[in-house]
Enzyme design. Structure first.
Site, PDB file in Angstrom:
ATOM      1  N   LYS A 183       3.563   3.422  -1.540  1.00 45.99           N
ATOM      2  CA  LYS A 183       3.320   1.745  -1.751  1.00 45.99           C
ATOM      3  C   LYS A 183       4.236   1.135  -0.824  1.00 45.99           C
ATOM      4  O   LYS A 183       5.405   1.257  -0.916  1.00 45.99           O
ATOM      5  CB  LYS A 183       3.481   1.373  -3.026  1.00 45.99           C
ATOM      6  CG  LYS A 183       2.706   1.908  -4.139  1.00 45.99           C
ATOM      7  CD  LYS A 183       2.759   1.395  -5.592  1.00 45.99           C
ATOM      8  CE  LYS A 183       4.014   1.671  -6.198  1.00 45.99           C
ATOM      9  NZ  LYS A 183       4.365   1.589  -7.513  1.00 45.99           N
ATOM     10  N   THR A 214       5.318 -11.306  -9.966  1.00 45.56           N
ATOM     11  CA  THR A 214       4.913 -10.076  -9.538  1.00 45.56           C
ATOM     12  C   THR A 214       5.406  -8.999 -10.600  1.00 45.56           C
ATOM     13  O   THR A 214       5.211  -7.570 -10.409  1.00 45.56           O
ATOM     14  CB  THR A 214       5.293  -9.412  -8.032  1.00 45.56           C
ATOM     15  OG1 THR A 214       6.630  -9.590  -8.101  1.00 45.56           O
ATOM     16  CG2 THR A 214       4.441 -10.422  -7.045  1.00 45.56           C
ATOM     17  N   GLY A 216       5.639  -6.413 -13.165  1.00 49.42           N
ATOM     18  CA  GLY A 216       4.618  -5.205 -13.557  1.00 49.42           C
ATOM     19  C   GLY A 216       3.499  -4.806 -12.915  1.00 49.42           C
ATOM     20  O   GLY A 216       2.629  -4.099 -13.205  1.00 49.42           O
ATOM     21  N   THR A 217       3.841  -5.140 -11.539  1.00 50.65           N
ATOM     22  CA  THR A 217       2.823  -4.711 -10.316  1.00 50.65           C
ATOM     23  C   THR A 217       2.690  -3.249 -10.503  1.00 50.65           C
ATOM     24  O   THR A 217       1.467  -2.642 -10.249  1.00 50.65           O
ATOM     25  CB  THR A 217       3.174  -5.060  -8.954  1.00 50.65           C
ATOM     26  OG1 THR A 217       3.290  -6.454  -8.871  1.00 50.65           O
ATOM     27  CG2 THR A 217       2.172  -4.720  -8.071  1.00 50.65           C
ATOM     28  N   GLY A 218       3.839  -2.367 -10.326  1.00 48.24           N
ATOM     29  CA  GLY A 218       3.530  -0.960 -10.417  1.00 48.24           C
ATOM     30  C   GLY A 218       3.148  -0.388 -11.554  1.00 48.24           C
ATOM     31  O   GLY A 218       2.223   0.524 -11.680  1.00 48.24           O
ATOM     32  N   CYS A 219       3.332  -0.771 -12.802  1.00 46.25           N
ATOM     33  CA  CYS A 219       2.808  -0.342 -14.086  1.00 46.25           C
ATOM     34  C   CYS A 219       1.197  -0.436 -14.010  1.00 46.25           C
ATOM     35  O   CYS A 219       0.357   0.268 -14.390  1.00 46.25           O
ATOM     36  CB  CYS A 219       3.249  -1.030 -15.165  1.00 46.25           C
ATOM     37  SG  CYS A 219       5.248  -0.655 -15.344  1.00 46.25           S
TER      38      CYS A 219
END
Length: 272
Positions: A183, A214, A216-219
């Site tokens: 990412k 932003t 919580g984007t990865g989860c």
């Protein structure tokens, strides 16, 4: 009626998240389950840790005992079944090794988000657990989804451009996952990610959005990939669909508290 079973609608695809709790509701188990609901699958959970967390940071972390994690996982997998698994916060080597064992024994694709640091910079993975992630968890992954900080921790590769993303992906593939999604959200310019299995490359690009909310984007991205895999999509299509969903969620991210707010998992239902 006797003991005749009551009939009901067929269950949607089943996705299990193995992760920590975010008391602020923006990341972790809470983000995972919201994402799964939004994408039309049934979300189930194995809690690995409890955090005291809000928009300003992580104020405390308490791991659950390994036997509690195993019992939750077996209770779901042995009775209900699983079509895809997503892993998130696993803060100790013991939990990493246990979860690697559990997903390795489950005949379902596994999306591994190697969470090491929160959006606020708080450490969520013990340094002593990195070897277990490399040697046990990554080989069990169908897709691993590190950001650039996690790439550097796992491989030592410091990514500064797209050629660096290629080098990082190659280094990660040596640990054994089937696919790597590097990412590139921390790079300047557009939001670009690289998905590869070593034989083919898929570059996923989206405009960089001017929104600081932003959390919580990865989860959310990892859970969206797992949801699409459970729905039967091949990995490249699952990741592309997840990227589209997360881009919309980031665009609709909203203020919460006095710090960094969350992405909006329900943005499609609100027409944002």
């Amino acid at each position: 009626m006797g003991d005749q079973e009551t009939t009901g609608a067929q269950a949607p695809p089943l996705v299990l998240t193995v992760a920590g709790s975010d008391s602020g509701g923006g990341a972790g188990i809470q983000a995972d389950l919201k994402t799964m609901l939004a994408l039309g699958v049934h979300g189930m959970s194995v809690l690995t840790a409890v955090t005291a967390q809000n928009s300003r940071g992580v104020h405390g972390v308490w791991d659950l005992p390994a036997e509690a994690v195993r019992a939750q996982y077996r209770a779901v997998a042995d009775d209900i079944g699983v079509h895809a698994v997503k892993t998130g916060m696993l803060s100790s080597a013991e939990l990493v090794e246990l979860v690697a064992e559990l997903i390795g024994s489950t005949a379902a694709p596994a999306v591994v988000d190697p969470v090491s640091v929160s959006k606020h910079g708080d450490p969520l993975l013990a340094a002593s657990a990195l070897d277990a992630v490399r040697g046990r968890l990554l080989p069990a992954a169908t897709v691993v989804t590190p950001n650039l900080d996690e790439v550097a921790q796992l491989t030592g590769v410091r990514v500064e451009d797209e050629s660096g993303m290629r080098r990082a992906a190659a280094a990660l593939l040596e640990f054994g996952p089937r696919w790597v999604l590097v990412k590139g959200g921390h790079l300047a310019g557009e939001a670009v990610d690289l998905l590869t299995d070593g034989a083919e490359e898929h570059w996923l690009r989206a405009p960089r959005l001017d929104n600081r909310h932003t959390h919580g984007t990865g989860c959310t991205l990892a859970s969206a990939i797992a949801s699409h895999l459970a729905l039967g999509l091949p990995v490249p299509e699952a990741v592309a669909g997840a990227k589209e969903y997360v881009t919309g969620a980031i665009a609709a991210g909203f203020r919460l508290g006095s710090g960094i707010g969350p992405v909006d998992h329900g943005w499609r239902t609100r027409g944002r």
